[in-house]
Enzyme design. Sequence first.
Site, PDB file in Angstrom:
ATOM      1  N   ARG A 292      74.570-109.006 -91.535  1.00  0.00           N
ATOM      2  CA  ARG A 292      73.203-109.140 -91.000  1.00  0.00           C
ATOM      3  C   ARG A 292      73.134-108.397 -89.667  1.00  0.00           C
ATOM      4  O   ARG A 292      74.165-107.985 -89.148  1.00  0.00           O
ATOM      5  CB  ARG A 292      72.919-110.626 -90.754  1.00  0.00           C
ATOM      6  CG  ARG A 292      73.838-111.155 -89.677  1.00  0.00           C
ATOM      7  CD  ARG A 292      73.683-112.610 -89.360  1.00  0.00           C
ATOM      8  NE  ARG A 292      74.469-112.960 -88.190  1.00  0.00           N
ATOM      9  CZ  ARG A 292      75.767-113.279 -88.210  1.00  0.00           C
ATOM     10  NH1 ARG A 292      76.413-113.315 -89.355  1.00  0.00           N
ATOM     11  NH2 ARG A 292      76.427-113.545 -87.111  1.00  0.00           N
ATOM     12  N   ARG A 336      73.219-113.994 -72.781  1.00  0.00           N
ATOM     13  CA  ARG A 336      72.328-114.831 -73.589  1.00  0.00           C
ATOM     14  C   ARG A 336      71.802-115.973 -72.707  1.00  0.00           C
ATOM     15  O   ARG A 336      72.576-116.780 -72.201  1.00  0.00           O
ATOM     16  CB  ARG A 336      73.079-115.438 -74.781  1.00  0.00           C
ATOM     17  CG  ARG A 336      73.625-114.409 -75.738  1.00  0.00           C
ATOM     18  CD  ARG A 336      74.130-115.072 -76.989  1.00  0.00           C
ATOM     19  NE  ARG A 336      74.814-114.140 -77.894  1.00  0.00           N
ATOM     20  CZ  ARG A 336      75.073-114.415 -79.176  1.00  0.00           C
ATOM     21  NH1 ARG A 336      74.726-115.605 -79.673  1.00  0.00           N
ATOM     22  NH2 ARG A 336      75.678-113.539 -79.956  1.00  0.00           N
TER      23      ARG A 336
END
Length: 445
Positions: A292, A336
């Site tokens: 992915r 993040r």
Amino acid sequence: MFKKILIANRGEIALRVIRTCKEMGISTVAVYSTADKESLHVRFADEAVCIGPPQSSLSYLSIPNIISAAEITNADAIHPGYGFLSENSKFSKICEEHEIKFLGPSPDMIDQMGDKSTAIKTAQKAKVPTIPGSNGLLESVEQAKKIAKKIEYPVLLKATAGGGGKGMRIVWNEEELEPLLNSAKQEARNAFGNDGMYMEKYLENPRHIEFQIVGDKYGVVCHLSERDCSIQRRHQKLVEETPSPFMTPELRKKMGEAAIKIAKSIRYEGIGTIEFLVDKNRNFYFIEMNTRIQVEHPITEEVINYDLVKEQILVHSGVKLSGKNYEPKLHAIECRINAEDPYNDFRPCPGKITALHKPGGHGVRVDTHTYAGYTVPPFYDSMIAKMITVAQTREEAITKMERALSEYIIEGIKTTIPFHIQLMKNEDFRKGNCTTKFMDTFKLK
Ligand code: MV4
């Protein structure tokens, strides 16, 4: 080329895909749960379909609801993003049956690489180094003890259907093996409905370095160099960077060739990531493949000036690749940003963002779906933004990241920004001395 793409995801990655589709003149369909009614991806898409209540199982993981949304809007392709159904071979198969192009690998490809012990066998067939271990599923405790004795403790038990550390146990001696194997199997059964386990020699202090690859429909595969993802907390990546401070041109060439060999051996189509562990002597070992797009893809985009989502859509529409490999010309770092309290064991802190100021300036990219007044829901992953900086050198990228983080104002909820600010100042980090053990000793002040 596809006329209309449904994005079966939410948050920043849904926005990311919508942006590229708009630039490619492709119409977009957003799907959303009732908790995401006010979300930006709903506002930016050309059409939007509510697919259920907040619970993921009844919305973003509901194959019937997502396929129905695609049917009623007449979408000819579905982009799964990451997480949710992005590596679900049943979903890929059902898209195929409905003649909707799944923008990801075929069901067989997902099964082959999604099953970790099968992926390792695939790498071994392609003559890529893997870690000494069971070379397949463990059949019994006796067999496990025999293998552990041969490869010597400590060994690592891993769930074949796993990832991200679930169902993983470090075994230091023979007495621990049976109880740990049983508890790992139980965890894997609960988490994945599959208790298949395999074993590897435990590498004490490796780096986690992954290679981005792209394959087209004609057997052409190229690599877009590496991302160093060693700084993780409980198997959640916190910071990623490219190039890896541990990389050398020779090692990049060898690992890039190995990544391409694996993808070519299965005629991989689309974008994917080959994950390696690298020990202190720069020996590298394949551990798993992700089929992915990954959270951390923007750092690769920034150092080679390349739109990975566009490439993914192009190769799935049948466009041929040039086959050129890419070496990073710049240095990029991603932090993040999570709605979590780093001073309280990183516990999730959803809630309303009462004030927001996003950083900017040269070499700063913020991928986020948040806005002033947005309420971070408690139902999903706690990541609310990705801060990416890119510069000529690692030092400049770190300095830029410090400056940008200090500019980032998010009021009303707690975030991991203070953690990242301290990390950028940390001496070991600045020297590039980061292995997967880094967070074991990092203390937030
Ligand atoms: C390993 C390893 C050491 N030895 N395998 C963790 C999940 C998956 N992404 C790969 N992982 C690892 N596999 C062997 N044989 C170290 C990791 C690892 C890790 C392990 C424990 C705690 C944090 C970690 C962070 C990155 C990789």
